[in-house]
Structure formats: structure tokens, C-alpha cells
Design an enzyme around this catalytic site. Structure first.
Site, PDB file in Angstrom:
ATOM      1  N   SER A  96       0.843  -1.191   0.000  1.00 22.35           N
ATOM      2  CA  SER A  96       0.000   0.000   0.000  1.00 22.35           C
ATOM      3  C   SER A  96       0.889   1.256   0.000  1.00 22.35           C
ATOM      4  CB  SER A  96      -0.967  -0.051   1.186  1.00 22.35           C
ATOM      5  OG  SER A  96      -2.027   0.859   1.025  1.00 22.35           O
ATOM      6  N   HIS A 229      -7.819  -5.643   0.229  1.00 24.12           N
ATOM      7  CA  HIS A 229      -6.617  -4.827   0.373  1.00 24.12           C
ATOM      8  C   HIS A 229      -5.550  -5.491   1.241  1.00 24.12           C
ATOM      9  CE1 HIS A 229      -4.389  -1.158  -0.103  1.00 24.12           C
ATOM     10  NE2 HIS A 229      -4.310  -0.963   1.201  1.00 24.12           N
TER      11      HIS A 229
END
Length: 255
Positions: A96, A229
Site C-alpha cells: 500500500s 486490500h
């Protein structure tokens, strides 16, 4: 857990030191994340790689330090601590926001004439695919709702008011860093790039992740996994095997 061998560098964490391993894997965490997020991956690679996890200021044992809210400054500081560790072939891994930090660290390394073995970027759109979400500007309740929606491993801690007060400044600084980061055009990386993403990650659509191919003149591979995610949190061994196989292929070593 140890810091860098022979130093007390606050940026460096080692959980399973392996100085005689064939390569060094440097892991950079997501917004709100810490070095310990990579403990399972380090364990899965114990003795196969010297895994180093970067610890940003403003969290865990660095809680009293000022948080950084700029990706480039974070990369500058991380690079300064990592440069003395370049004696082993170095592989960079970022998840990320950490993918942006790792990308900027790779650029700094190549500027110094050192090409990493590979850059692994996880759960992050390519630098050229910016999307302005403004999450760091939201009020506390809406901001925390966004974080809970990602289903991260530490989200349940946000239910504790005392912990919430402690971690909120760092979370908001990280999100500001991630959301205000803008790609500055320059030469593509020379090192190979391996992009990893969960197939249902709404923060990093597969096509936006595939665009990392635009940022290297080396080889590019895209790996997709089931999940959102934080797909990697439940499969450290699978991620470890992918890293090993890619590194072995790139270096000509036996897997």
C-alpha cells in the site's frame, strides 16, 4: 527482535536475522502499519532471506517521535538507514503506502548506482495512476470508518478510546502522505518490478496495479491473489514462496 546488526537504528527491525542468506528483503508497511506487520513473512522466510522491516516514526516503540506526512521524506530517511545494509543483494517490498515508499527508495538506490534485485509492490496503484480520495481530511468518525472498511488486522484496536487517541495522529499523517504523494516523472527503474494485489481490492484495481509496468525498463510480472486490500495478511507462506521463486528466477539461483 533485533535492530540492524551492530547498530541501534530506530528505522530497522529484524525478527529472524540471517546475515548469511542469499539476499536481503526490505519490507515497508502500509499507512498506519508497523514493522511487526511483516513478522509472519519474516518467519516464513527465516534462514532463506535476511528480512528487514522498516519502522516509521510515530508508532509502537517510536510512538513519541514526530510522524512523517510525506512519502519522499520517509523514503529519504529510510534510504539513509538502509544504505549501510546493501552488502547483500537487496530486494524491496512495500505494501500500500509502503509500495510508494519502496519505489522512491529504489529510485534513490539506482541514483547511487545500485540496482535492487527486484521491487515488489503490493496493494498499490502505479504512481502514474493517482486518485484523490481526501480521506485524511475527513473528521475522526468518518476517517476511522474508512480504515475499518479495509478490514486490516489492527482495525479492532480502534474500538478502544485510549488506543484510538494514541494511533490517530500517526494514521492521519500516513494517509496524508499516501494521498498527497505525486509521481515526479523521471527515468524508469532498471530493476524488475513484481506487482501483487488482491483480486477484490477496491483501493487498488488490477488495471491500475498493472500500470506499474510503465515504471521499469526491466521485467514486469503481475500476481493476483484472492482477497481485498489486506490479502497478504492471511497467506504469508504463499507470499514468501512467490518472493523466493521470483528472486531465484532473476538471480539464476536454485529455488
Amino acid at each position: 527482535m533485533t535492530t540492524a546488526a551492530g547498530t541501534a537504528d530506530p528505522w530497522i527491525r529484524r525478527y529472524h536475522p540471517a546475515p548469511n542468506a542469499p539476499f536481503r528483503l526490505v519490507c515497508m508497511p502500509h499507512a498506519g502499519g508497523s514493522a511487526s506487520f511483516f513478522h509472519p513473512l519474516s518467519q516464513a522466510l527465516a534462514r532463506k532471506a535476511d528480512v528487514v522491516a522498516v519502522q516509521y516514526p510515530g508508532r509502537q516503540d517510536r510512538l513519541r517521535e514526530k510522524c512523517l506526512d510525506d512519502v519522499r521524506e520517509t523514503a529519504d530517511r529510510a534510504f539513509a538507514s538502509l544504505w549501510p545494509l546493501t552488502g547483500l543483494p537487496m530486494v524491496l517490498f512495500g505494501h500500500s503506502m509502503g509500495a510508494s515508499v519502496a519505489f522512491e527508495v529504489a529510485r534513490r538506490m539506482e541514483d547511487k548506482g545500485l540496482v535492487p534485485v527486484a521491487l515488489f509492490v503490493s496493494g498499490r496503484r502505479a504512481p502514474s495512476r493517482h486518485r484523490d480520495e481526501g480521506i485524511h481530511l475527513k473528521n475522526d468518525d468518518d476517517f476511522l470508518a474508512e480504515i475499518r472498511a479495509l478490514d486490516g488486522t489492527d482495525a479492532s484496536l480502534l474500538d478502544d478510546p485510549d488506543i484510538r487517541r494514541m494511533v490517530l495522529p500517526g494514521l492521519r499523517a500516513d494517509y496524508k502522505a499516501a494521498e498527497t504523494y505525486r509521481y515526479r516523472p523521471g527515468p524508469p527503474l532498471k530493476c524488475p518490478v513484481v506487482a501483487m494485489v488482491g483480486d477484490s481490492d477496491l483501493k487498488a484495481p488490477v488495471e491500475d496495479v498493472r500500470a506499474w509496468s510503465e515504471h521499469t525498463s526491466g521485467a514486469f510480472e503481475l500476481e493476483t491473489f484472492p482477497g481485498g486490500h489486506f490479502y497478504l495478511g492471511s497467506r504469508p507462506r504463499a507470499i514468501a514462496e512467490k518472493i523466493q521463486s521470483h528472486v531465484a528466477a532473476l538471480t539464476g539461483q536454485a529455488g
